[in-house]
Write a protein that holds these residues in place. Sequence first.
Motif, mmCIF file in Angstrom:
data_model
loop_
_atom_site.group_PDB
_atom_site.id
_atom_site.type_symbol
_atom_site.label_atom_id
_atom_site.label_comp_id
_atom_site.label_asym_id
_atom_site.label_seq_id
_atom_site.Cartn_x
_atom_site.Cartn_y
_atom_site.Cartn_z
ATOM 1 N N ASP A 1 -8.658 -1.960 3.213
ATOM 2 C CA ASP A 1 -8.426 -3.129 4.049
ATOM 3 C C ASP A 1 -8.042 -2.627 5.445
ATOM 4 O O ASP A 1 -8.761 -1.844 6.040
ATOM 5 C CB ASP A 1 -7.364 -4.028 3.415
ATOM 6 C CG ASP A 1 -7.334 -5.424 4.025
ATOM 7 O OD1 ASP A 1 -8.372 -5.851 4.581
ATOM 8 O OD2 ASP A 1 -6.287 -6.080 3.952
ATOM 9 N N GLN A 2 -6.906 -3.045 5.984
ATOM 10 C CA GLN A 2 -6.460 -2.590 7.307
ATOM 11 C C GLN A 2 -5.473 -1.430 7.211
ATOM 12 O O GLN A 2 -4.914 -1.009 8.221
ATOM 13 C CB GLN A 2 -5.812 -3.753 8.072
ATOM 14 C CG GLN A 2 -6.747 -4.912 8.325
ATOM 15 C CD GLN A 2 -7.938 -4.524 9.177
ATOM 16 O OE1 GLN A 2 -7.797 -3.868 10.195
ATOM 17 N NE2 GLN A 2 -9.130 -4.915 8.750
ATOM 18 N N TYR A 3 -5.264 -0.911 6.007
ATOM 19 C CA TYR A 3 -4.292 0.168 5.782
ATOM 20 C C TYR A 3 -4.978 1.526 5.905
ATOM 21 O O TYR A 3 -6.101 1.723 5.425
ATOM 22 C CB TYR A 3 -3.695 0.034 4.383
ATOM 23 C CG TYR A 3 -2.734 1.133 4.008
ATOM 24 C CD1 TYR A 3 -1.422 1.128 4.448
ATOM 25 C CD2 TYR A 3 -3.156 2.184 3.202
ATOM 26 C CE1 TYR A 3 -0.537 2.133 4.092
ATOM 27 C CE2 TYR A 3 -2.273 3.195 2.844
ATOM 28 C CZ TYR A 3 -0.973 3.162 3.296
ATOM 29 O OH TYR A 3 -0.107 4.162 2.941
ATOM 30 N N ARG A 4 -4.278 2.460 6.543
ATOM 31 C CA ARG A 4 -4.763 3.836 6.637
ATOM 32 C C ARG A 4 -3.564 4.762 6.620
ATOM 33 O O ARG A 4 -2.590 4.557 7.344
ATOM 34 C CB ARG A 4 -5.549 4.046 7.922
ATOM 35 C CG ARG A 4 -6.070 5.482 8.053
ATOM 36 C CD ARG A 4 -6.899 5.675 9.281
ATOM 37 N NE ARG A 4 -8.118 4.907 9.131
ATOM 38 C CZ ARG A 4 -8.954 4.647 10.110
ATOM 39 N NH1 ARG A 4 -8.701 5.068 11.325
ATOM 40 N NH2 ARG A 4 -10.043 3.946 9.900
ATOM 41 N N GLU B 1 -8.027 4.823 2.964
ATOM 42 C CA GLU B 1 -8.370 3.646 3.757
ATOM 43 C C GLU B 1 -8.631 2.492 2.803
ATOM 44 O O GLU B 1 -9.438 2.622 1.888
ATOM 45 C CB GLU B 1 -9.636 3.876 4.579
ATOM 46 C CG GLU B 1 -9.488 4.825 5.731
ATOM 47 C CD GLU B 1 -10.783 4.941 6.508
ATOM 48 O OE1 GLU B 1 -11.115 3.998 7.251
ATOM 49 O OE2 GLU B 1 -11.458 5.961 6.349
ATOM 50 N N TYR C 1 0.853 -1.186 0.000
ATOM 51 C CA TYR C 1 0.000 0.000 0.000
ATOM 52 C C TYR C 1 0.886 1.231 0.000
ATOM 53 O O TYR C 1 1.941 1.257 0.635
ATOM 54 C CB TYR C 1 -0.878 0.028 1.253
ATOM 55 C CG TYR C 1 -1.955 -1.022 1.260
ATOM 56 C CD1 TYR C 1 -3.137 -0.831 0.573
ATOM 57 C CD2 TYR C 1 -1.790 -2.206 1.967
ATOM 58 C CE1 TYR C 1 -4.143 -1.787 0.581
ATOM 59 C CE2 TYR C 1 -2.781 -3.165 1.985
ATOM 60 C CZ TYR C 1 -3.954 -2.949 1.290
ATOM 61 O OH TYR C 1 -4.938 -3.905 1.304
#
Length: 97
Positions: free
Chosen positions: A85-88, A83, A13
Amino acid sequence: VTYQEEGVVPGSYELSQNYPNPFNPSTTIRYSIPVAGTVKLRVFNVLGQVVETLVDQHQNSGSYVVVFNASRLSSGVYFYQLEADQYRSVRKMLLMK
């Protein structure tokens, strides 16, 4: 305006710094997602209020480019957040009119 760059398969990401920065009235934001999923790219003011949702949809893995036109916003500091999946990730940008 959002489009996918062809032939690019990212390994992780990534949310790049917008260009140009400072900008008036439009800027380009690039990001990469290694797996397909729901993606949200939003712009916030310094109070944390959402002023624009640029992307809110399911996207395939790849690298994307968004052209953000801020002609209706006033000069100042804004933040954009990716944002997926679990990425921010959050970056700062400056609009100068």
